[in-house]
Write a protein that holds these residues in place. Structure first.
Motif, short mmCIF file in Angstrom:
data_model
loop_
_atom_site.label_atom_id
_atom_site.label_comp_id
_atom_site.label_asym_id
_atom_site.label_seq_id
_atom_site.Cartn_x
_atom_site.Cartn_y
_atom_site.Cartn_z
N CYS A 74 -60.98 -75.67 -34.90
CA CYS A 74 -59.79 -76.31 -34.35
C CYS A 74 -60.21 -77.58 -33.62
O CYS A 74 -61.09 -77.53 -32.75
CB CYS A 74 -59.07 -75.36 -33.40
SG CYS A 74 -57.54 -76.05 -32.72
N ILE A 75 -59.59 -78.69 -33.98
CA ILE A 75 -59.88 -79.98 -33.36
C ILE A 75 -58.60 -80.52 -32.75
O ILE A 75 -57.56 -80.54 -33.40
CB ILE A 75 -60.44 -80.96 -34.41
CG1 ILE A 75 -61.78 -80.45 -34.93
CG2 ILE A 75 -60.56 -82.37 -33.82
CD1 ILE A 75 -62.33 -81.24 -36.09
N VAL A 76 -58.68 -80.92 -31.49
CA VAL A 76 -57.52 -81.46 -30.79
C VAL A 76 -57.84 -82.88 -30.34
O VAL A 76 -58.84 -83.10 -29.65
CB VAL A 76 -57.14 -80.61 -29.55
CG1 VAL A 76 -55.82 -81.06 -28.97
CG2 VAL A 76 -57.10 -79.13 -29.90
N ARG A 77 -57.01 -83.83 -30.74
CA ARG A 77 -57.21 -85.23 -30.38
C ARG A 77 -56.18 -85.67 -29.35
O ARG A 77 -55.13 -85.07 -29.23
CB ARG A 77 -57.07 -86.10 -31.63
CG ARG A 77 -58.16 -85.89 -32.65
CD ARG A 77 -57.92 -86.76 -33.90
NE ARG A 77 -59.00 -86.63 -34.84
CZ ARG A 77 -59.08 -85.68 -35.77
NH1 ARG A 77 -58.14 -84.79 -35.87
NH2 ARG A 77 -60.09 -85.64 -36.60
N GLY A 128 -61.20 -86.28 -22.02
CA GLY A 128 -60.59 -87.32 -22.82
C GLY A 128 -61.15 -87.45 -24.22
O GLY A 128 -60.59 -88.15 -25.05
N GLU A 129 -62.25 -86.78 -24.48
CA GLU A 129 -62.82 -86.80 -25.83
C GLU A 129 -62.13 -85.72 -26.68
O GLU A 129 -61.39 -84.88 -26.16
CB GLU A 129 -64.33 -86.54 -25.78
CG GLU A 129 -65.12 -87.58 -25.01
CD GLU A 129 -65.10 -88.96 -25.65
OE1 GLU A 129 -64.91 -89.07 -26.87
OE2 GLU A 129 -65.27 -89.95 -24.90
N MET A 130 -62.41 -85.73 -27.95
CA MET A 130 -61.84 -84.74 -28.87
C MET A 130 -62.32 -83.35 -28.47
O MET A 130 -63.50 -83.13 -28.24
CB MET A 130 -62.32 -85.08 -30.28
CG MET A 130 -61.85 -84.15 -31.34
SD MET A 130 -62.38 -84.71 -32.97
CE MET A 130 -64.15 -84.46 -32.84
N ILE A 131 -61.38 -82.41 -28.36
CA ILE A 131 -61.74 -81.02 -28.09
C ILE A 131 -61.98 -80.35 -29.43
O ILE A 131 -61.15 -80.44 -30.34
CB ILE A 131 -60.63 -80.29 -27.31
CG1 ILE A 131 -60.48 -80.91 -25.91
CG2 ILE A 131 -60.91 -78.79 -27.22
CD1 ILE A 131 -59.37 -80.31 -25.08
N ASN A 132 -63.14 -79.71 -29.56
CA ASN A 132 -63.41 -78.99 -30.80
C ASN A 132 -63.95 -77.61 -30.48
O ASN A 132 -64.78 -77.43 -29.60
CB ASN A 132 -64.32 -79.77 -31.75
CG ASN A 132 -65.69 -80.00 -31.20
OD1 ASN A 132 -66.48 -79.07 -31.10
ND2 ASN A 132 -65.98 -81.23 -30.84
N VAL A 167 -52.48 -92.53 -22.52
CA VAL A 167 -52.94 -91.90 -23.75
C VAL A 167 -52.50 -92.80 -24.90
O VAL A 167 -51.32 -93.11 -25.05
CB VAL A 167 -52.32 -90.49 -23.92
CG1 VAL A 167 -52.74 -89.89 -25.25
CG2 VAL A 167 -52.71 -89.61 -22.77
N GLU A 168 -53.47 -93.27 -25.70
CA GLU A 168 -53.14 -94.10 -26.85
C GLU A 168 -53.02 -93.21 -28.06
O GLU A 168 -53.90 -92.41 -28.36
CB GLU A 168 -54.23 -95.15 -27.06
CG GLU A 168 -54.25 -96.18 -25.95
CD GLU A 168 -55.24 -97.28 -26.23
OE1 GLU A 168 -55.58 -97.50 -27.41
OE2 GLU A 168 -55.68 -97.91 -25.27
N MET A 169 -51.91 -93.34 -28.76
CA MET A 169 -51.66 -92.50 -29.92
C MET A 169 -51.49 -93.38 -31.16
O MET A 169 -50.82 -94.39 -31.11
CB MET A 169 -50.40 -91.68 -29.70
CG MET A 169 -50.52 -90.74 -28.53
SD MET A 169 -48.97 -89.90 -28.24
CE MET A 169 -48.99 -89.84 -26.47
N VAL A 227 -48.82 -86.70 -33.17
CA VAL A 227 -49.62 -86.32 -32.01
C VAL A 227 -49.65 -84.81 -31.91
O VAL A 227 -48.61 -84.15 -32.03
CB VAL A 227 -49.03 -86.91 -30.72
CG1 VAL A 227 -49.83 -86.47 -29.51
CG2 VAL A 227 -48.99 -88.42 -30.82
N GLN A 228 -50.83 -84.23 -31.77
CA GLN A 228 -50.96 -82.79 -31.62
C GLN A 228 -51.59 -82.47 -30.29
O GLN A 228 -52.64 -82.98 -29.96
CB GLN A 228 -51.83 -82.22 -32.74
CG GLN A 228 -51.19 -82.38 -34.10
CD GLN A 228 -52.09 -81.82 -35.18
OE1 GLN A 228 -53.26 -81.59 -34.97
NE2 GLN A 228 -51.50 -81.64 -36.34
#
Length: 191
Positions: A21-24, A100-104, A181-183, A189-190
């Motif tokens: 699971c990756i959350v951006r 603030g980085e991608m959560i994986n 937050v830049e989208m 957006v997830q």
């Protein structure tokens, strides 16, 4: 994956697997350094799903083979003046707080126990017997687990966003305390 699952299904067996699971675009500052650590809340949520047997963030268990100097996520200023990390071995969470980085994260699911083969068991009155499962049973729960993992992670992150809004007014963004937050416009957006 489909062929591997089908091959064990035909033999009356089952297999497990791993969901990544990756959350951006997670804002910095979600979580707490002690009792409500973001990784603990995420782990608790996804480990409550049926058939889960393992969980890891970022480098996970492989990170145990690195030294501290190899594993540390070094901070730097990017070309837009934002604080970032050069690597993401922490999986987007440091000290219980999103950075603030991608959560994986990766979640391991065991093979289903109910299979179409004979299995030895014991009755309530302590007699040995054999069990043969009847009916339809999944040879692998992983395909069904993907949306469940996504939903649990989304629930945890929304809960964290609401807590920060109530406690710190950090969501919506408080420009005095947090970067916006830049989208990307082309992708949903997830959280």
């Amino acid at each position: 994956m489909i062929d591997a699952i089908d091959a064990v299904r035909v033999r009356g067996d089952s297999v497990g697997g791993v969901v990544t699971c990756i959350v951006r675009n997670v804002p910095r500052g979600l979580g707490s350094p002690v009792f409500d650590k973001l990784e603990a809340e995420l782990a608790k949520a996804v480990m409550s799903l049926p058939a889960t047997k393992g969980f890891e963030f970022g480098s996970g268990f492989a990170g145990t083979f690195l030294t501290g100097s190899e594993h540390n996520d070094e901070f730097f200023m990017d070309e837009h003046g934002r604080i970032r990390t050069r690597t993401n071995r922490s999986g987007g969470i440091q000290g219980g707080i999103s950075n603030g980085e991608m959560i994986n994260m990766r979640i391991a699911f065991k093979p289903t126990s109910t299979i179409g083969r004979k299995q030895n068991t014991v009755t309530r009155d302590r007699h040995d017997t054999e069990l043969i499962a009847r009916g339809r049973h999944d040879p692998c729960v992983v395909p069904r687990a993907v949306p469940m993992v996504e939903a649990m992670v989304a629930l945890v992150l929304v809960d964290q966003l609401m807590a920060h809004h109530a406690q710190c007014m950090l969501f919506p963004i408080n420009p005095a305390l947090q970067e916006p937050v830049e989208m990307a416009r082309s992708e949903p957006v997830q959280f």
